[in-house]
Design a protein around this motif. Sequence first.
Motif, PDB file in Angstrom:
ATOM      1  N   GLU A   1     -38.386   9.153   3.098  1.00 26.97           N
ATOM      2  CA  GLU A   1     -39.213   8.019   3.350  1.00 26.97           C
ATOM      3  C   GLU A   1     -39.431   7.773   4.691  1.00 26.97           C
ATOM      4  O   GLU A   1     -40.260   7.346   5.233  1.00 26.97           O
ATOM      5  CB  GLU A   1     -38.340   6.749   2.786  1.00 26.97           C
TER       6      GLU A   1
ATOM      7  N   VAL B   1     -52.176   5.410   5.002  1.00 26.18           N
ATOM      8  CA  VAL B   1     -52.170   6.895   5.635  1.00 26.18           C
ATOM      9  C   VAL B   1     -53.610   7.056   6.520  1.00 26.18           C
ATOM     10  O   VAL B   1     -54.456   6.864   5.761  1.00 26.18           O
ATOM     11  CB  VAL B   1     -51.720   8.035   4.852  1.00 26.18           C
TER      12      VAL B   1
ATOM     13  N   ARG C   1     -42.405   9.387   5.913  1.00 25.99           N
ATOM     14  CA  ARG C   1     -43.524   9.033   5.313  1.00 25.99           C
ATOM     15  C   ARG C   1     -44.068   7.790   6.126  1.00 25.99           C
ATOM     16  O   ARG C   1     -45.187   7.661   6.651  1.00 25.99           O
ATOM     17  CB  ARG C   1     -43.357   8.518   3.846  1.00 25.99           C
ATOM     18  N   LYS C   2     -43.101   6.878   6.677  1.00 30.51           N
ATOM     19  CA  LYS C   2     -43.299   5.807   7.327  1.00 30.51           C
ATOM     20  C   LYS C   2     -43.566   6.184   8.640  1.00 30.51           C
ATOM     21  O   LYS C   2     -44.599   5.687   9.408  1.00 30.51           O
ATOM     22  CB  LYS C   2     -41.795   4.869   7.676  1.00 30.51           C
TER      23      LYS C   2
ATOM     24  N   THR D   1     -45.269   9.126   9.564  1.00 30.02           N
ATOM     25  CA  THR D   1     -46.675   9.532   9.307  1.00 30.02           C
ATOM     26  C   THR D   1     -47.789   8.413   9.180  1.00 30.02           C
ATOM     27  O   THR D   1     -48.916   8.510   9.636  1.00 30.02           O
ATOM     28  CB  THR D   1     -46.750  10.524   8.187  1.00 30.02           C
ATOM     29  N   MET D   2     -47.281   7.325   8.371  1.00 27.60           N
ATOM     30  CA  MET D   2     -48.072   6.122   8.381  1.00 27.60           C
ATOM     31  C   MET D   2     -48.466   5.467   9.581  1.00 27.60           C
ATOM     32  O   MET D   2     -49.530   4.861   9.734  1.00 27.60           O
ATOM     33  CB  MET D   2     -47.675   5.105   7.175  1.00 27.60           C
TER      34      MET D   2
END
Length: 423
Positions: free
Chosen positions: A125, A193, A128-129, A131-132
């Motif tokens: 997670e 994204v 993911r954050k 990368t976003m």
Amino acid sequence: MYYPGSVYVDMSDVVPPEVRPKPAVPAKPPNVGVPSPSSPFPPQGPGIGGVGISAPPPSGIPVPIGSHGPSHVGSHGVGHGMSHGAGHAGSHPAAHSGGHGHGGSHSSGGGSTLLGYIGIDTIIEQMRKKTMKTGFDFNIMVVGHSGLGKSTLVNTLFKSQVSRRSAGWARDEKIPKTVEIKAVSHVIEEGGVKMKLTVVDTPGFGDQINNDNCWEPISKYINEQYEKFLKEEVNITRKKRIPDTRMHCCLYFISPTGHSLRQLDLEFMKRLSHSVNIIPVIAKADTMTIEERQEFKQRVRKELEMSGIEFYPQKEFDEDMEDKSDNDKIREAMPFAVVGSDKEYQVNGKRVLGRKTAWGIVEVENPNHCEFAQLRDFLIRSHLQDLKEVTHNIHYETYRAKRLNENGGLHPISSNDTQESNL
């Protein structure tokens, strides 16, 4: 041995080391609740030797007899406080180095059994954050002679007008006499994204009467992007995030002749397969019947194998049996026979991308009509990250090693060094 700051316990009031409390409700030893003459703490419920351990250890971990009380545990951490008892018995260094000295410890060979939830899985997670927030780069090159629908296919892949041209040739645009390199970048956002997509087109490739060495401008461009990245890497003061213009993928468009590959096709893929991830596709597959398409695919695969050309995903890069199994299925289906279109039509009450013909509509995303969906899933949904990793870890590292050897070792490359290395 007495340690400064520790609680002194009269060993005459402590039960022998072989006596251990049970996990749930520890048995009450004879001396429990009787304070030792020298202990400053009064009895506080069930404990051991009057030290005042008010509850059994978590998950029933046996606590070595003679370990320190709550004040010491709280000041040094659970692992540190609980391991001192074993350290007193002669394994003090082991206790400090990772807590392996306490009872019920971890195994040194395999994985340790967790006593509760830690939160290691949240790293996904976190990634993911991040990368976003930052987004990522993806650079794709399309190569093939004019009229094969390269721009249209790229627009279809990303469902937006991202190619150099959103339509066919303009009236005032002529076929260039030499191979040109045209790059255009867009930022695409989906589900929060962001992806910076760069599409590199090669107008003029294969369109001349004499196509000798027409791959050289493309090879030079690919190496120039490696050189830019390398110069940023060897700088003493580097950017926090190096701009990545390296080619992650090269879609090579094969003309749907139904016969065999041209010599130019074989020569291009042979020369560039070791510097970029080449994915061959059969363009305008709706011009062939299903039987013709399957025969042509088999012939192309055989010619590539006989010529020693390895396209992505290469067998040597399969990491494990699961990767090998998945990639074998992909390799057996390649080259993908595709149809591109950025126009929508109404079919059975649904809006679909397709090509309208006199006998019906060729649905681009219908697997019964073409293999575009397989190419999209492979390129974007399952192997996009692997394409980036193979580019960085294999192709770029090969260029980097050769370039630095030519440069005499790990020295910063001067800005006026314009020499390009042809792999």
